[in-house]
Design a protein around this motif. Structure first.
Motif, PDB file in Angstrom:
ATOM      1  N   LEU A   1       0.827  -1.218   0.000  1.00  0.00           N
ATOM      2  CA  LEU A   1       0.000   0.000   0.000  1.00  0.00           C
ATOM      3  C   LEU A   1       0.854   1.257   0.000  1.00  0.00           C
ATOM      4  CD1 LEU A   1      -2.763  -1.243   2.459  1.00  0.00           C
ATOM      5  CD2 LEU A   1      -3.032  -0.766   0.004  1.00  0.00           C
ATOM      6  N   GLN A   2       2.075   1.157   0.552  1.00  0.00           N
ATOM      7  CA  GLN A   2       2.959   2.349   0.575  1.00  0.00           C
ATOM      8  C   GLN A   2       3.724   2.533  -0.740  1.00  0.00           C
ATOM      9  OE1 GLN A   2       5.641   1.443   3.810  1.00  0.00           O
ATOM     10  NE2 GLN A   2       3.885   1.100   5.212  1.00  0.00           N
ATOM     11  N   ALA A   3       3.900   1.444  -1.480  1.00  0.00           N
ATOM     12  CA  ALA A   3       4.778   1.493  -2.670  1.00  0.00           C
ATOM     13  C   ALA A   3       4.120   2.259  -3.815  1.00  0.00           C
ATOM     14  CB  ALA A   3       5.115   0.070  -3.111  1.00  0.00           C
ATOM     15  N   ASN A   4       4.982   2.778  -4.703  1.00  0.00           N
ATOM     16  CA  ASN A   4       4.477   3.494  -5.894  1.00  0.00           C
ATOM     17  C   ASN A   4       4.595   2.675  -7.153  1.00  0.00           C
ATOM     18  OD1 ASN A   4       4.007   6.013  -4.519  1.00  0.00           O
ATOM     19  ND2 ASN A   4       6.243   6.074  -4.261  1.00  0.00           N
ATOM     20  N   HIS A   5       5.559   1.734  -7.176  1.00  0.00           N
ATOM     21  CA  HIS A   5       5.793   0.981  -8.417  1.00  0.00           C
ATOM     22  C   HIS A   5       6.148  -0.455  -8.024  1.00  0.00           C
ATOM     23  CE1 HIS A   5       7.645   1.032 -12.738  1.00  0.00           C
ATOM     24  NE2 HIS A   5       7.279  -0.167 -12.395  1.00  0.00           N
ATOM     25  N   VAL A   6       5.170  -1.329  -8.099  1.00  0.00           N
ATOM     26  CA  VAL A   6       5.362  -2.717  -7.652  1.00  0.00           C
ATOM     27  C   VAL A   6       5.477  -3.657  -8.852  1.00  0.00           C
ATOM     28  CG1 VAL A   6       4.409  -4.615  -6.281  1.00  0.00           C
ATOM     29  CG2 VAL A   6       4.032  -2.237  -5.565  1.00  0.00           C
ATOM     30  N   VAL A   7       6.485  -4.526  -8.792  1.00  0.00           N
ATOM     31  CA  VAL A   7       6.698  -5.522  -9.844  1.00  0.00           C
ATOM     32  C   VAL A   7       6.693  -6.901  -9.194  1.00  0.00           C
ATOM     33  CG1 VAL A   7       8.450  -6.432 -11.449  1.00  0.00           C
ATOM     34  CG2 VAL A   7       8.038  -3.976 -11.329  1.00  0.00           C
ATOM     35  N   ALA A   8       6.060  -7.866  -9.853  1.00  0.00           N
ATOM     36  CA  ALA A   8       6.134  -9.253  -9.377  1.00  0.00           C
ATOM     37  C   ALA A   8       7.006 -10.026 -10.362  1.00  0.00           C
ATOM     38  CB  ALA A   8       4.746  -9.876  -9.310  1.00  0.00           C
ATOM     39  N   LEU A   9       7.962 -10.783  -9.827  1.00  0.00           N
ATOM     40  CA  LEU A   9       8.788 -11.676 -10.648  1.00  0.00           C
ATOM     41  C   LEU A   9       8.361 -13.094 -10.293  1.00  0.00           C
ATOM     42  CD1 LEU A   9      11.247 -12.448 -12.466  1.00  0.00           C
ATOM     43  CD2 LEU A   9      12.662 -12.343 -10.386  1.00  0.00           C
ATOM     44  N   THR A  10       7.833 -13.834 -11.281  1.00  0.00           N
ATOM     45  CA  THR A  10       7.317 -15.173 -10.947  1.00  0.00           C
ATOM     46  C   THR A  10       8.101 -16.266 -11.659  1.00  0.00           C
ATOM     47  OG1 THR A  10       5.692 -15.256 -12.761  1.00  0.00           O
ATOM     48  CG2 THR A  10       4.992 -14.206 -10.700  1.00  0.00           C
ATOM     49  N   GLY A  11       8.059 -17.437 -11.033  1.00  0.00           N
ATOM     50  CA  GLY A  11       8.701 -18.627 -11.598  1.00  0.00           C
ATOM     51  C   GLY A  11       7.724 -19.793 -11.555  1.00  0.00           C
ATOM     52  N   ALA A  12       8.240 -20.958 -11.904  1.00  0.00           N
ATOM     53  CA  ALA A  12       7.403 -22.153 -12.066  1.00  0.00           C
ATOM     54  C   ALA A  12       6.621 -22.506 -10.808  1.00  0.00           C
ATOM     55  CB  ALA A  12       8.282 -23.328 -12.494  1.00  0.00           C
ATOM     56  N   GLY A  13       7.108 -22.042  -9.653  1.00  0.00           N
ATOM     57  CA  GLY A  13       6.442 -22.374  -8.389  1.00  0.00           C
ATOM     58  C   GLY A  13       5.035 -21.834  -8.292  1.00  0.00           C
ATOM     59  N   ILE A  14       4.712 -20.765  -9.050  1.00  0.00           N
ATOM     60  CA  ILE A  14       3.346 -20.233  -8.972  1.00  0.00           C
ATOM     61  C   ILE A  14       2.383 -21.091  -9.781  1.00  0.00           C
ATOM     62  CG2 ILE A  14       3.415 -18.612 -10.953  1.00  0.00           C
ATOM     63  CD1 ILE A  14       1.875 -16.607  -9.111  1.00  0.00           C
ATOM     64  N   SER A  15       2.914 -21.945 -10.676  1.00  0.00           N
ATOM     65  CA  SER A  15       2.024 -22.763 -11.523  1.00  0.00           C
ATOM     66  C   SER A  15       1.899 -24.213 -11.064  1.00  0.00           C
ATOM     67  CB  SER A  15       2.518 -22.732 -12.984  1.00  0.00           C
ATOM     68  OG  SER A  15       2.402 -21.399 -13.492  1.00  0.00           O
ATOM     69  N   THR A  16       2.664 -24.606 -10.040  1.00  0.00           N
ATOM     70  CA  THR A  16       2.570 -26.023  -9.594  1.00  0.00           C
ATOM     71  C   THR A  16       1.158 -26.315  -9.076  1.00  0.00           C
ATOM     72  OG1 THR A  16       3.479 -25.385  -7.428  1.00  0.00           O
ATOM     73  CG2 THR A  16       5.020 -26.313  -9.042  1.00  0.00           C
ATOM     74  N   GLU A  17       0.506 -25.311  -8.496  1.00  0.00           N
ATOM     75  CA  GLU A  17      -0.858 -25.544  -7.972  1.00  0.00           C
ATOM     76  C   GLU A  17      -1.885 -25.555  -9.111  1.00  0.00           C
ATOM     77  OE1 GLU A  17       0.832 -22.827  -4.663  1.00  0.00           O
ATOM     78  OE2 GLU A  17      -1.328 -22.899  -4.355  1.00  0.00           O
ATOM     79  N   SER A  18      -1.407 -25.347 -10.345  1.00  0.00           N
ATOM     80  CA  SER A  18      -2.274 -25.537 -11.523  1.00  0.00           C
ATOM     81  C   SER A  18      -1.964 -26.877 -12.190  1.00  0.00           C
ATOM     82  CB  SER A  18      -2.052 -24.386 -12.525  1.00  0.00           C
ATOM     83  OG  SER A  18      -2.495 -23.157 -11.964  1.00  0.00           O
ATOM     84  N   GLY A  19      -1.135 -27.681 -11.515  1.00  0.00           N
ATOM     85  CA  GLY A  19      -0.837 -29.020 -12.052  1.00  0.00           C
ATOM     86  C   GLY A  19       0.359 -29.066 -12.980  1.00  0.00           C
ATOM     87  N   ILE A  20       1.083 -27.932 -13.110  1.00  0.00           N
ATOM     88  CA  ILE A  20       2.278 -27.941 -13.976  1.00  0.00           C
ATOM     89  C   ILE A  20       3.511 -28.099 -13.070  1.00  0.00           C
ATOM     90  CG2 ILE A  20       3.644 -26.643 -15.675  1.00  0.00           C
ATOM     91  CD1 ILE A  20       1.106 -25.119 -16.413  1.00  0.00           C
ATOM     92  N   PRO A  21       4.271 -29.182 -13.232  1.00  0.00           N
ATOM     93  CA  PRO A  21       5.420 -29.373 -12.342  1.00  0.00           C
ATOM     94  C   PRO A  21       6.456 -28.258 -12.514  1.00  0.00           C
ATOM     95  CG  PRO A  21       5.456 -30.986 -14.128  1.00  0.00           C
ATOM     96  CD  PRO A  21       4.173 -30.235 -14.256  1.00  0.00           C
ATOM     97  N   ASP A  22       7.194 -27.941 -11.433  1.00  0.00           N
ATOM     98  CA  ASP A  22       8.286 -26.972 -11.624  1.00  0.00           C
ATOM     99  C   ASP A  22       9.516 -27.748 -12.076  1.00  0.00           C
ATOM    100  OD1 ASP A  22       9.114 -26.456  -8.059  1.00  0.00           O
ATOM    101  OD2 ASP A  22       9.434 -28.146  -9.420  1.00  0.00           O
ATOM    102  N   PHE A  23      10.664 -27.119 -12.049  1.00  0.00           N
ATOM    103  CA  PHE A  23      11.851 -27.734 -12.665  1.00  0.00           C
ATOM    104  C   PHE A  23      12.754 -28.400 -11.638  1.00  0.00           C
ATOM    105  CE2 PHE A  23      11.182 -26.295 -16.907  1.00  0.00           C
ATOM    106  CZ  PHE A  23      10.433 -25.139 -16.774  1.00  0.00           C
ATOM    107  N   ARG A  24      12.958 -27.712 -10.477  1.00  0.00           N
ATOM    108  CA  ARG A  24      14.034 -28.161  -9.580  1.00  0.00           C
ATOM    109  C   ARG A  24      13.566 -28.717  -8.243  1.00  0.00           C
ATOM    110  NH1 ARG A  24      15.277 -24.005 -12.639  1.00  0.00           N
ATOM    111  NH2 ARG A  24      17.001 -24.288 -14.072  1.00  0.00           N
ATOM    112  N   SER A  25      12.256 -28.681  -7.981  1.00  0.00           N
ATOM    113  CA  SER A  25      11.778 -29.324  -6.749  1.00  0.00           C
ATOM    114  C   SER A  25      11.855 -30.840  -6.955  1.00  0.00           C
ATOM    115  CB  SER A  25      10.326 -28.915  -6.472  1.00  0.00           C
ATOM    116  OG  SER A  25      10.254 -27.559  -6.126  1.00  0.00           O
TER     117      SER A  25
END
Ligand code: APR
Length: 273
Positions: free
Chosen positions: A14-38
């Motif tokens: 809420l305090q920030a002015n410019h927020v960026v999210a950097l995502t990797g395979a871990g955000i998609s494992t709960e969609s059934g897509i395996p990640d690479f290094r787990s």
């Protein structure tokens, strides 16, 4: 899940002015897509050397047969995957103006399916296959439906070999994506690093850039030259090379659960329903 850290992250959002999210395979494992290094990840089942650009040029048929096998075994069955709570949470935070950009290393198109609009695909995507001679694009899903193991690699009308439009190891990051991602990392005052092991360059340098540091990849061992008052928050099941070094803190937990809780916390603070 540490609710104090969730509250801290919501305050910073809420305090920030410019927020960026950097995502990797871990955000998609709960969609059934395996990640690479787990454990059980893709690189446990397939040899990553198959996905070097040079290997593709030398043995395109073999690489395509591996890709078809991955699609069959579900390791790369991305087309019927659905966005999960994590993708939807980031799209919602963009909608209410709290997140400016998602830089994703993923090629599954799930951020866009969730409604995120400003998405930088750092490693390309699997929506197309591109001719390595004339650069003509073909719809990947259509193409794969016609492929069979006998007539690989698929070829363009010009005779050139088709390659999935995802970035292979040793292949250049698409120029626009590279430049825009580094601009966003330099400009942000808060970066959420979500579901990535932060091991693959140059994506792994983005949190260093956000912090105003020289990334280790540039051989300066992260010399602290921070001139930016930027916060970097990790969301992951486990520590990464950024933890305790670049990130201010890590919220341990599943990306879907943590991001959904973060949205609830923000809604509460903003008095949103
Ligand atoms: N919740 C939170 N974190 C998770 C979850 C989850 N549900 N599932 C996995 N993770 C974390 C893992 O702990 C790990 O730290 O996500 C991270 C996934 O790391 P990788 O498998 O290395 O994936 P990524 O960081 O995206 O890989 C980067 O490497 O192989 C190349 O091009 C490929 O884009 C990929 C790049």
């Amino acid at each position: 899940m540490d609710t104090t850290l969730i509250r801290q992250a919501a305050d910073l959002l809420l305090q920030a002015n410019h927020v960026v999210a950097l995502t990797g395979a871990g955000i998609s494992t709960e969609s059934g897509i395996p990640d690479f290094r787990s454990p059980g990840g893709i690189w446990e089942r397939y040899d990553p050397s198959v996905f070097f650009y040079q290997r593709f040029i030398e043995e395109p048929g073999f690489v395509w047969s591996t890709i078809l096998d991955m699609a069959k075994t579900g390791a790369l069955s991305i087309f019927d995957a659905k966005p999960n709570k994590g993708h939807l949470a980031l799209a919602y935070l963009e909608k209410i103006g709290l997140i400016r950009t998602v830089i994703t290393q993923n090629i599954d198109n799930l951020h866009q399916k969730a409604g995120s609009r400003h998405v930088i695909e750092f490693h390309g995507n699997m929506q197309h296959a591109k001719c390595i001679e004339c650069s003509k694009l073909y719809d990947y899903e259509e193409l794969v439906n016609f492929l069979d193991m006998e007539n690989l690699p698929p070829r363009c009308k010009c005779g050139g070999i088709l390659k999935p439009d995802a970035v292979f190891f040793g292949e250049a990051i698409p120029k626009n994506a590279l430049n825009e991602a580094f601009e966003e990392a330099s400009a942000c005052d808060l970066m959420l690093v979500v579901g990535t092991s932060a091991q693959v360059e140059p994506a792994a340098s983005l949190p260093f850039v956000a912090k105003g540091r020289k990334p280790m990849a540039f051989g300066l061992m992260g010399m602290f030259s921070s001139s930016k008052d930027t916060h970097v928050i990790e969301i992951n099941l486990e520590d990464t090379p950024l933890t305790g070094y670049v990130s201010d803190f890590i919220i341990k937990g599943s990306t879907g659960e943590v991001l959904a809780r973060l949205v609830e916390e923000v809604k509460g603070l903003k008095g949103l329903k």
